[in-house]
Design a protein around this motif. Sequence first.
Motif, PDB file in Angstrom:
ATOM      1  N   VAL A 110       0.863  -1.177   0.000  1.00  0.00           N
ATOM      2  CA  VAL A 110       0.000   0.000   0.000  1.00  0.00           C
ATOM      3  C   VAL A 110       0.903   1.232   0.000  1.00  0.00           C
ATOM      4  O   VAL A 110       1.718   1.417   0.918  1.00  0.00           O
ATOM      5  CB  VAL A 110      -0.925   0.027   1.228  1.00  0.00           C
ATOM      6  N   VAL A 179       2.682  -0.898   4.468  1.00  0.00           N
ATOM      7  CA  VAL A 179       2.044   0.396   4.214  1.00  0.00           C
ATOM      8  C   VAL A 179       3.143   1.445   4.209  1.00  0.00           C
ATOM      9  O   VAL A 179       3.886   1.584   5.183  1.00  0.00           O
ATOM     10  CB  VAL A 179       0.986   0.716   5.288  1.00  0.00           C
ATOM     11  N   ILE A 199      -2.251  -1.245  -3.792  1.00  0.00           N
ATOM     12  CA  ILE A 199      -3.157  -0.123  -3.538  1.00  0.00           C
ATOM     13  C   ILE A 199      -2.314   1.146  -3.466  1.00  0.00           C
ATOM     14  O   ILE A 199      -1.304   1.187  -2.744  1.00  0.00           O
ATOM     15  CB  ILE A 199      -3.943  -0.302  -2.223  1.00  0.00           C
ATOM     16  N   ILE A 317      -8.971   2.054   1.647  1.00  0.00           N
ATOM     17  CA  ILE A 317      -7.984   0.975   1.728  1.00  0.00           C
ATOM     18  C   ILE A 317      -8.600  -0.236   2.409  1.00  0.00           C
ATOM     19  O   ILE A 317      -8.474  -1.380   1.946  1.00  0.00           O
ATOM     20  CB  ILE A 317      -6.734   1.445   2.483  1.00  0.00           C
TER      21      ILE A 317
END
Length: 502
Positions: A110, A179, A199, A317
């Motif tokens: 992410v 992340v 993402i 998310i």
Amino acid sequence: MTLQELLASLDKVLSEGDLQPEVLSVTEDSRQVKPGSVFVAIKGEHYDGHQFVKQAQEQGAVGVVVEDFETHDPLVGDSTALIRVKNSRKALGLLAAKLSGMPSAHLHMVGVTGTNGKTTVTHLAKSLLEAQGHRVGLLGTIGYVFGTEHRVASHTTPASVELQDMLKAMVNAELDVAVMEVSSHALALDRIAGCEFDIVVFTNLTQDHLDFHHTLDDYFQAKLRLFTECVDSGQKTRPKRALVNADDERAPLILQHCSIPTWTYGLHAHADIRAESVHLSMGGTEFLVSSPHGPLTIKSQLVGEHNVSNMLAAIGIGLEMGMTVPMIEQAVQSVANVPGRFERINEGQPFTVVVDYAHTEDALYRLLRAAKAITEGRIITVFGCGGDRDAGKRPKMGQVAARHSDVVIVTSDNPRTENPHTILTQIEQGIQSLLPEERCSYQIIADRAEAIHAAVSEAKDGDLLLIAGKGHEDYQILGTQKIHFDDREEARKAIHRQMDSR
């Protein structure tokens, strides 16, 4: 892994010499070269790595990667292979990723980019995904966290080799999600080459880092690369998603160029994930969300409209990762604060003190707007601007502070090698450019500790004191020296001094 196997990760390579030696490490720092290393020569801001090729060879490098075809023949023997590439920065990331086993392929990646909001969105996302049962690593401005390890952040996004080493450590620690805050510098300098994201998020774009990018369009083009070059199908087959802030004027350009499915989010524009019925208070924020997976009712301890936008991104998310609506609602409510982001300092004083990282014109405006919406007293703002950084934003930040505060104290941030008084003068020029009726009263106190103490002494019951610019940072850079300094600690000292004197 042999050098020949390692080079398979690069396109259009010209090589000379023996490619069969085993490779033990990849580095762009000639001081780190040892037998079995591949040295990648990079043209940096202060040094050109091509000048250290011979040193790398003498220290036992099995290969050197160069992009400067015009320099002198870098090798004086045949024990070190010479590899010529078009872009050695990109090559560094790709080689480091290959040697580390392509760790991003084994993680749900992410990436969050934008001028403001990256830290809050990534921290929210980590909390949400951990509530879902994921094991999450976090890389960003406040630090690098994976498993039981917590490292101080050298950059918002780590350098190429360090990044791949940490992603590999996440895989080895059996984490399944990474992340990351992805800075414009990291994108422009190819630090994330070798990473494939699942993402990606665009929060916003406002003036910052123009000392590096030179123009706002160059700055945007760097951000755009996350949505075009870093999500292309590689080894992953799972669905991908981009989340784009529809309230930002550049959203249509990202949507136009993005190569994966998108969701938009926002408060004001039509969006796939949209906040409605927003209620702001000092105690937190409540709002409703319409989304592709149904409505949500959000109650959060975070404060300010800008955090509504950040929460929408994190909700997106969570939805893309398969979280249920009740799970998201509960997880968002559990997040108390993000260090240095509208962080409230409560020592029993009759006024509110907030420390925030806002260090751009737009971030300071959003912070002041959030403050105005939740307080009936005066707003006292303490801020400065960093040295050796984008000087164009200094007068603009002065204007924003003077327009939207009741009292302003201009002080030093991280002056670095600039004269602090030069920076303060440039900020003051922005304040003075306003008509007297457009600006509040202000004073200049160069010493940041003195400025904070003066602001606390000025504060009365019901006022809100904002200390902006440094947030979570526990240091101040004066010249080339980094000294300990924490706005939160200094605010607490000042509060107790004032309370003791009553």
